[in-house]
Design an enzyme around this catalytic site. Sequence first.
Site, PDB file in Angstrom:
ATOM      1  N   THR A   3      -3.144  17.591  19.199  1.00 20.33           N
ATOM      2  CA  THR A   3      -2.788  16.763  20.346  1.00 20.33           C
ATOM      3  C   THR A   3      -2.051  17.604  21.385  1.00 20.33           C
ATOM      4  O   THR A   3      -1.132  18.363  21.034  1.00 20.33           O
ATOM      5  CB  THR A   3      -1.906  15.591  19.890  1.00 20.33           C
ATOM      6  OG1 THR A   3      -2.591  14.841  18.892  1.00 20.33           O
ATOM      7  CG2 THR A   3      -1.578  14.682  21.060  1.00 20.33           C
ATOM      8  N   ASP A  88       9.184  16.970   6.046  1.00 19.42           N
ATOM      9  CA  ASP A  88       9.937  16.127   6.971  1.00 19.42           C
ATOM     10  C   ASP A  88       9.163  15.921   8.270  1.00 19.42           C
ATOM     11  O   ASP A  88       9.182  14.826   8.850  1.00 19.42           O
ATOM     12  CB  ASP A  88      11.291  16.764   7.265  1.00 19.42           C
ATOM     13  CG  ASP A  88      12.198  16.790   6.043  1.00 19.42           C
ATOM     14  OD1 ASP A  88      11.948  16.012   5.105  1.00 19.42           O
ATOM     15  OD2 ASP A  88      13.145  17.605   6.022  1.00 19.42           O
ATOM     16  N   GLU A  93       5.887  12.168  11.631  1.00 17.76           N
ATOM     17  CA  GLU A  93       4.632  11.908  12.341  1.00 17.76           C
ATOM     18  C   GLU A  93       3.933  10.682  11.792  1.00 17.76           C
ATOM     19  O   GLU A  93       3.429   9.843  12.551  1.00 17.76           O
ATOM     20  CB  GLU A  93       3.726  13.128  12.232  1.00 17.76           C
ATOM     21  CG  GLU A  93       2.426  13.011  13.019  1.00 17.76           C
ATOM     22  CD  GLU A  93       1.555  14.244  12.883  1.00 17.76           C
ATOM     23  OE1 GLU A  93       0.624  14.406  13.685  1.00 17.76           O
ATOM     24  OE2 GLU A  93       1.810  15.053  11.956  1.00 17.76           O
ATOM     25  N   ARG A  94       3.896  10.548  10.465  1.00 20.42           N
ATOM     26  CA  ARG A  94       3.194   9.418   9.856  1.00 20.42           C
ATOM     27  C   ARG A  94       3.922   8.104  10.079  1.00 20.42           C
ATOM     28  O   ARG A  94       3.281   7.055  10.246  1.00 20.42           O
ATOM     29  CB  ARG A  94       3.016   9.684   8.356  1.00 20.42           C
ATOM     30  CG  ARG A  94       2.066  10.831   8.068  1.00 20.42           C
ATOM     31  CD  ARG A  94       2.034  11.198   6.596  1.00 20.42           C
ATOM     32  NE  ARG A  94       1.143  12.343   6.374  1.00 20.42           N
ATOM     33  CZ  ARG A  94       0.945  12.915   5.195  1.00 20.42           C
ATOM     34  NH1 ARG A  94       1.567  12.461   4.111  1.00 20.42           N
ATOM     35  NH2 ARG A  94       0.125  13.952   5.085  1.00 20.42           N
ATOM     36  N   ARG A 119     -12.630 -19.807  26.300  1.00 20.54           N
ATOM     37  CA  ARG A 119     -14.063 -19.724  25.975  1.00 20.54           C
ATOM     38  C   ARG A 119     -14.506 -21.050  25.384  1.00 20.54           C
ATOM     39  O   ARG A 119     -13.958 -21.535  24.390  1.00 20.54           O
ATOM     40  CB  ARG A 119     -14.310 -18.590  24.972  1.00 20.54           C
ATOM     41  CG  ARG A 119     -15.761 -18.483  24.507  1.00 20.54           C
ATOM     42  CD  ARG A 119     -16.655 -17.928  25.617  1.00 20.54           C
ATOM     43  NE  ARG A 119     -17.951 -17.566  25.102  1.00 20.54           N
ATOM     44  CZ  ARG A 119     -19.012 -18.388  25.072  1.00 20.54           C
ATOM     45  NH1 ARG A 119     -18.896 -19.628  25.543  1.00 20.54           N
ATOM     46  NH2 ARG A 119     -20.162 -17.971  24.612  1.00 20.54           N
ATOM     47  N   GLN A 130     -12.073 -24.091  13.119  1.00 21.64           N
ATOM     48  CA  GLN A 130     -11.182 -23.596  12.071  1.00 21.64           C
ATOM     49  C   GLN A 130     -11.422 -22.124  11.743  1.00 21.64           C
ATOM     50  O   GLN A 130     -10.478 -21.403  11.392  1.00 21.64           O
ATOM     51  CB  GLN A 130     -11.355 -24.439  10.798  1.00 21.64           C
ATOM     52  CG  GLN A 130     -10.783 -25.842  10.915  1.00 21.64           C
ATOM     53  CD  GLN A 130     -10.845 -26.605   9.604  1.00 21.64           C
ATOM     54  OE1 GLN A 130     -11.520 -26.183   8.671  1.00 21.64           O
ATOM     55  NE2 GLN A 130     -10.142 -27.724   9.531  1.00 21.64           N
ATOM     56  N   GLY A 216      -3.377  13.080   8.623  1.00 21.49           N
ATOM     57  CA  GLY A 216      -3.756  12.831   7.231  1.00 21.49           C
ATOM     58  C   GLY A 216      -4.585  11.574   7.118  1.00 21.49           C
ATOM     59  O   GLY A 216      -4.156  10.494   7.540  1.00 21.49           O
ATOM     60  N   THR A 217      -5.779  11.689   6.577  1.00 17.69           N
ATOM     61  CA  THR A 217      -6.666  10.541   6.442  1.00 17.69           C
ATOM     62  C   THR A 217      -6.110   9.546   5.419  1.00 17.69           C
ATOM     63  O   THR A 217      -5.154   9.835   4.689  1.00 17.69           O
ATOM     64  CB  THR A 217      -8.060  10.993   6.000  1.00 17.69           C
ATOM     65  OG1 THR A 217      -7.950  11.645   4.710  1.00 17.69           O
ATOM     66  CG2 THR A 217      -8.653  11.973   6.998  1.00 17.69           C
ATOM     67  N   GLU A 219      -7.385   8.712   2.705  1.00 19.91           N
ATOM     68  CA  GLU A 219      -7.529   9.256   1.354  1.00 19.91           C
ATOM     69  C   GLU A 219      -6.373  10.188   1.005  1.00 19.91           C
ATOM     70  O   GLU A 219      -5.890  10.207  -0.137  1.00 19.91           O
ATOM     71  CB  GLU A 219      -8.862   9.999   1.234  1.00 19.91           C
ATOM     72  CG  GLU A 219     -10.095   9.108   1.286  1.00 19.91           C
ATOM     73  CD  GLU A 219     -10.413   8.593   2.694  1.00 19.91           C
ATOM     74  OE1 GLU A 219     -11.187   7.632   2.814  1.00 19.91           O
ATOM     75  OE2 GLU A 219      -9.869   9.153   3.665  1.00 19.91           O
TER      76      GLU A 219
END
Length: 300
Positions: A3, A88, A93-94, A119, A130, A216-217, A219
């Site tokens: 990034t 850390d 970040e996560r 709508r 519902q 980190g994905t 997984e």
Amino acid sequence: FITNGPYADTIVFICKLDDGGGGNRRDRKICGFILDKGTPGLTQSKPLRKMGMHSSPTGELFLEDVRVGKERLIGETEDIPARSGAKDTFSMERSGVAAMALGIVEECLQLCVGYARTRVAFGKPIGEFQLIQLKLAKMEVARMNIQNIVFRQIEMASQGKPLQLAEASAVKLYTAQACMEVCLEAVQLFGGNGYMAEYEVEQLARDAKVLQIYSGTDEIQVSQIARSLLGVDALERQLECPNRRAELSAVVRLRFCVRHAACEIRRRQRRRPARRHRIQPPPSFALPSVWTAMSRPSSA
């Protein structure tokens, strides 16, 4: 994929050292250092085209024969690794994903509520159906859960208690998945309009997908959470101490011997011949007199 990589003036690298020994990559030391834009051997790519998050430039960084001095290291040396500092950084970040997910979910819910009110289908607003109400209710539950997680993080940070890596992974895993589910339900609620670029929900769905990938994905988060529950990381930290490593090695060998003995006992029990049960013949019974008479040959 970094990034702000194309435009960054100062870049922090977290790298594993290669001592040429050819050992396990997990055991390599970790060091962090700083590079400035224009450093010989550092190449910053142009911004890459992405599925979403177009307001955030993403690029690649290439290093070729880059040499830096010790003054570029961040608080550690080659003898003192920075594995804890890297964790850390990942935790911070996560944990920030929760705030991003909360903003996206709140916007989706606001758009869906407004659309359900205006709508009209089959002579009445679709918000009176519902099934639409169920979608909106689930979105609100997800919003409340993510909001509570964000507020908990803020409260812990104010008390000087940062999230551990496994906790941050759990936060990222849940909030990213919940956000993506809300966005897809929003597109479904808008129907064909939701697939058009004129409406914002399709953009929110594209932006939300990256939350399950970057830092980190999903997984990777699952693996980190499971390793923490099983105590794998704690065992690895203990193995870093030579004395403790010898003690744990003896304990591991003892556990292996116990498990091997238990497996051998079960194997022998399976090989033991099963006790044979004598099968009793069915009880004899007399045929009815009528059947006996019919089965005899006629004298005539």
